[in-house]
Design an enzyme around this catalytic site. Structure first.
Site, short mmCIF file in Angstrom:
data_model
loop_
_atom_site.label_atom_id
_atom_site.label_comp_id
_atom_site.label_asym_id
_atom_site.label_seq_id
_atom_site.Cartn_x
_atom_site.Cartn_y
_atom_site.Cartn_z
CG HIS A 7 -0.43 0.02 2.59
ND1 HIS A 7 -0.24 -0.98 2.89
CD2 HIS A 7 0.06 1.12 3.42
CE1 HIS A 7 0.19 -1.04 4.39
NE2 HIS A 7 0.38 0.57 4.32
CG HIS A 79 3.77 4.36 5.45
ND1 HIS A 79 2.65 5.11 6.35
CD2 HIS A 79 3.08 3.23 5.11
CE1 HIS A 79 1.92 4.28 6.65
NE2 HIS A 79 2.02 3.23 6.01
CD GLU A 130 3.11 -0.56 7.30
OE1 GLU A 130 2.56 0.46 6.59
OE2 GLU A 130 2.41 -1.44 7.85
#
Ligand SMILES: CC[C@@H](C(=O)O)C(=O)SCCNC(=O)CCNC(=O)[C@H](O)C(C)(C)COP(=O)(O)OP(=O)(O)OC[C@H]1O[C@@H](n2cnc3c(N)ncnc32)[C@H](O)[C@@H]1OP(=O)(O)O
Ligand SMILES: [Co+2]
Length: 134
Positions: A7, A79, A130
């Site tokens: 994502h 992020h 992440e």
């Protein structure tokens, strides 16, 4: 080491407004908001088929995205999340290169009920990364 893009996260000052923008203007399928108290954020996911957008809004006084929204009051990309096959092996390999793993270095369970870790943006071209166990 890294695999699929899981994502892209966007920090937003108004979650309802952001959800309406993606649902009504962009015609995307938008999830209900889900509080993630252990992460200090409320999230909405938008599934695009090949990847997802994560809309993030601060939850609680010590949200990790509070300072970011202070610097970017209209919101912005916060992020990107890459999948890895073995998050502990990835962490140890990255630490050996000098990359900083945020927090106590131990994975937390993320929004998809899988272990996640964050890498310092200053070590990755100004981008907060992440990692999520695939
Ligand atoms: C829902 C669960 C999970 C999921 O499964 O998807 C999530 O996504 S949770 C999402 C929220 N959680 C996190 O982001 C955890 C990790 N983040 C942090 O620990 C902090 O956000 C941070 C990366 C340490 C930054 O915190 P901040 O308070 O902003 O620190 P500084 O003000 O000291 O910033 C240092 C330096 O880094 C720059 N910075 C900060 N954030 C970003 C960013 N998102 N992207 C790029 N650069 C960033 C900041 O501008 C500072 O730069 P200088 O001013 O040049 O020093
Ligand atoms: Co995320």
């Amino acid at each position: 080491m890294i695999g699929r893009l899981n994502h892209v996260a966007i920090a937003v000052p108004d979650l309802d407004q952001a959800a309406a923008l993606y649902r009504d203007t962009l015609g995307a399928k938008v999830s209900a908001p889900v509080p993630q108290p252990k992460h200090g954020v409320t999230v909405i996911f938008i599934d695009l088929g090949n990847t997802k957008i994560e809309l993030l809004h601060p939850l609680g006084a010590d949200s990790p995205i509070g300072a970011f929204l202070g610097r970017n009051p209209a919101g912005g990309i916060h992020h990107i999340c890459y999948e890895v096959d073995d998050i502990l092996a990835a962490r140890d390999q990255l630490k050996a290169t000098g990359a900083r793993v945020l927090g106590d270095g131990e994975p937390k369970i993320g929004a998809h009920d899988k272990p996640v870790l964050f890498l310092h943006p200053k070590d990755f071209l100004g981008t907060l990364i992440e990692l999520e166990q695939a």
